[in-house]
Design an enzyme around this catalytic site. Structure first.
Site, short mmCIF file in Angstrom:
data_model
loop_
_atom_site.label_atom_id
_atom_site.label_comp_id
_atom_site.label_asym_id
_atom_site.label_seq_id
_atom_site.Cartn_x
_atom_site.Cartn_y
_atom_site.Cartn_z
N SER A 621 5.44 -3.15 2.52
CA SER A 621 6.04 -3.67 1.74
C SER A 621 5.56 -3.69 0.19
CB SER A 621 6.14 -5.18 2.27
OG SER A 621 7.32 -6.09 1.36
N ASP A 696 16.10 -2.99 8.24
CA ASP A 696 15.67 -3.85 7.22
C ASP A 696 16.78 -4.36 6.42
OD1 ASP A 696 13.85 -5.05 5.50
OD2 ASP A 696 12.64 -3.49 5.60
N HIS A 728 12.05 -6.06 8.51
CA HIS A 728 11.23 -5.84 7.86
C HIS A 728 9.58 -6.03 8.11
CE1 HIS A 728 9.52 -4.86 3.70
NE2 HIS A 728 8.92 -5.84 3.48
#
Length: 757
Positions: A621, A696, A728
């Site tokens: 991320s 995602d 995610h």
């Protein structure tokens, strides 16, 4: 390195990869048979969990006589059951057995999948629950339906059994009703009669009632869209209209095919959903609209009730997030007035530190001194006094005992000075100046959940040698009983691997007038006369920070077993620290953070036992963004990087998060351009492994496909691993085992034992 590998033919490359995979599995098998104390990926991602019986979501009943908590099943760590324990005599007992009530969990609705993704819930079974304020009931949503556990006798009552999911279920404060959202409308069930009735009826399409919108769930730490008044007369509820939000077509690619999702995703600089707040008079059936002002381009940040339910307090944040207003609302009419305002030249952070007191006053925190502190306000919003002060930040307001005048809060502070790697519970006085007194012992990391009257708390503790423990404590810190002792004894799942647990040391570096904290773990057989490769683990973005005196993840030991030094630095912008420390990245994300990581890399190279040419970085991320930026920063000189689900161009990310730090693409074109990964790809200093979930809905897959396309168009080789059906994050033991096998193989070939000299 790049030229040598790029010259390998495709068939030869396949052979190399096949041999690498075989070598990895063979090495793992050898480690398992030769020394059972060596931790392997196969054991890390297996049942039971190595962390031991960790209690999750622990909370005290309002009267402090019972503790409820979630515990993973020993036969399947992906499923949670609801447990309870008396605070006096008696052993913990299972209150709700998820498998017994719902043996075959079905497919969740898309709305519930998205909501759980926003809440970072990856497990199934009982994943959340709530008390009524009398402490008579515990309400537990389970696989789309709702179950009510009665404290008296422990009876479990199934309240719903429908095809649709009932989400965000709550017991009303006095325990007379249960409320929930179904098919975008709010419903209320009378527990005495079992009859349910809709509160709203027009929720469909782009109109949703009583549910936090995407931005609130993902970025504002607000997971609900409705709030009962303490006397059960009113429900404040939001109405969301997404018709203004851009449609971003998103391919949801799974192992069985692909689906096009017409996702309403508010990108930076683009329109948000329009959110209104209403108040429903439950008995009368009337609903009034709350006056949030003429400007509809705002954020509904927080909603709280006064203790008697006569006043509704609403926090309204401006679109640029530089202003946070506190509104006092008449729930009968919806009329409002601003009674307090916080402002900042950068941004005003949202917290859950608002607390309405019985006498009409309230507590609220702000960063007006440069550090977050608690302040007492009168009923009209004027500051009465500072409850806390000093060069350290309050991390959170935990409770207020209004009879004794004690205020409880958590902070990373020792002897009046900031101490970021540890956290404690403190108490101070509400009505007069007093130095904070530590309730919990120094050392390690404490978090606490107090009962409503702040006479007791559940304390959660961990340190480098202690896995997460949960105990019940009196408000003065006296130990009452264990909830989950989780003792690291001979029967603990981690016991066979304790002898090879890496030692962790902490240190600091100075950057632009700020003190940065770091931690380092070395291989168990560390020899200071040798040189070792380093894996720098990174997140780097605004968060709670990752460097702490706490139990380390088992994956750190996987890396030290593979011969790596594992290093982590909390750079500027990361962690709950001073306003100046956090706001250093304002308008220039990817700048100060990388400067600090360069500082860390240079420090590592100054150590005689670090191999200068074998430093790698890994992150997911924001950490993926950091790894990519670092791999394209010549001063870092990375040999390789693992880049997981990276935001690669901030104009593709959502409004509230991105604009908080970067303003809009129109207002900060230079900042957005400087943080775009694509123009930097010519500067790759080593090998990249790119990973992304193909479903995602947070960091949309486009962030990676634009990098893939740019690298291919430039004939630059790289490695890639995609995860069909994953959002995610990679979920489940099997996939996470594959993920870490991939990590270890990549690191071994690029900076480890098989790296080119």
């Amino acid at each position: 390195m790049t030229e040598t590998i790029s010259a390998v033919s495709v068939p030869a490359m396949r052979t190399v990869l096949a041999v690498s995979a075989f070598a990895l599995l063979a090495a793992t098998a050898q480690a398992q048979t030769s020394d059972p104390a060596v931790l392997t990926p196969e054991r890390v991602f297996a049942n039971p969990a190595l962390n031991g019986p960790v209690a999750q979501g622990v909370s005290l009943s309002p009267d402090g006589e019972l503790v409820a908590f979630l515990r993973a099943r020993e036969d399947d760590v992906t499923v949670l059951d609801l447990w309870a324990a008396p605070t006096g005599e008696g052993e913990p007992f299972k209150l709700i057995d998820a498998r017994a009530l719902v043996p075959d969990a079905g497919e969740l609705s898309e709305a519930e999948k998205a909501r759980r993704e926003r809440m970072r819930i990856s497990q199934r079974g009982v994943v959340e629950y709530s008390w009524d304020e009398q402490g008579r009931y515990i309400l537990a949503p389970l696989e789309g339906d709702i179950f009510l556990a009665s404290r008296e006798g422990g009876d479990i009552r199934r309240l719903t059994e429908t095809e649709a999911d009932e989400i965000d279920a709550k017991v009303s404060p006095e325990g007379n009703f249960v409320s929930f959202v179904r098919d975008q409308d709010l419903f209320v069930m009378d527990l005495a009669s079992g009859q349910e009735r809709p509160v709203t009826t027009d929720g469909e399409g782009l109109i949703t009632w009583a549910t936090a919108e995407f931005i609130a769930q993902e970025e504002m730490d607000r997971d609900t869209g409705y709030w009962w008044s303490p006397n059960e007369r009113f429900i404040a509820l939001q109405r969301t209209d997404e018709s203004t939000v851009d449609i971003i077509p998103r391919l949801d690619i799974s192992g069985g095919g692909a689906t096009v999702i017409e996702q309403r995703y508010p990108r930076a600089g683009r329109p948000n959903a329009v959110v209104e707040l209403w108040v429903q008079d439950v008995a009368a059936g009337r609903r009034v609209k709350v006056d949030l002002g003429e400007n509809t381009d705002i954020y509904l940040a927080r909603v709280n009730w006064s203790s008697d339910g006569s006043v509704l307090f609403v926090q309204r944040q401006s679109r640029d997030q530089k202003t946070l207003d506190l509104l006092r609302v008449d729930p009968a009419t919806g009329a409002s007035r601003v009674i307090a305002t916080q402002t900042s030249d950068a941004w005003v952070e949202l917290t859950d530190d608002f607390k309405a007191l019985n006498d009409g006053r309230f507590i609220w925190s702000d960063e007006s001194t440069g550090w977050r502190h608690l302040y007492l306000h009168d009923a009209d919003g004027r500051k009465v006094r500072a409850i806390t002060e000093g060069d350290w930040p309050v991390k959170g307001l935990n409770g207020v005992n209004q009879e004794t005048g004690e205020v409880f809060f958590t902070a990373s502070m020792r002897d009046g000075e900031e101490y970021p790697i540890e956290q404690q519970l403190f108490r101070t006085r509400l009505n007069e100046a007093a130095a904070p007194v530590a309730v919990t012992p120094a050392g390690g990391w404490w978090s606490a959940s107090m009962n409503r009257t702040a006479t007791a708390y559940v304390g959660n503790y961990t340190d480098l040698t202690t896995p997460a423990q949960s105990g019940l404590y009196a408000a003065d810190g006296r130990f009452v009983r264990w909830i989950e002792e989780n003792a690291l004894d001979a029967d603990h799942p981690f016991a066979p691997f304790v002898s090879r647990r890496p030692a962790v040391e902490f240190g600091t570096l100075e950057s632009d007038g700020h003190t940065l904290v770091w931690q380092m773990a070395r291989p168990v057989d560390f020899d200071p006369t040798r040189t070792y490769p380093v894996v720098m683990q990174v997140y780097g973005g605004p968060s709670g920070g990752g460097v702490r005196n706490g139990w380390q993840p088992a994956t750190t030991q996987l890396l030290t077993e593979a011969g790596y030094i594992v290093f982590r630095l909390d750079n500027r912008g990361e962690g709950d620290r001073s306003a100046a420390f956090k706001q250093a990245l304002h308008l220039r994300m990817g700048g100060p953070e990388i400067e600090d990581q360069v500082l860390a890399a240079n420090y590592l190279r100054s150590l005689p036992f670090v191999d200068d040419a074998r430093i790698a970085m890994m992150g997911w991320s924001y950490g993926g963004f950091m790894s990519l930026m670092a791999l394209t920063e010549p001063e870092m000189g990375l040999a390789s990087a693992i880049v997981g689900a990276p935001p690669t161009e901030w104009g593709l990310y959502d409004t509230h998060y991105t604009e908080r730090f970067m303003s809009t693409p129109e207002a900060n074109a230079a900042g957005y351009a400087a943080s775009d990964a694509i123009p930097r790809l010519e500067n790759l200093t080593g090998w990249m492994l790119l990973l992304h979930g193909m479903a995602d809905d947070n960091v949309i897959f486009e962030n990676s496909t634009r990098v893939i396309d740019a690298l291919q168009s430039r004939s630059i080789p790289f490695e890639m691993m995609l995860y069909p059906g994953q959002r995610h994050g990679v979920r489940g033991n099997e996939r996470q085992l594959q993920q870490w096998r991939t990590y270890l193989d990549f690191l071994d070939r690029t900076v480890g034992s098989r790296a080119a000299p």
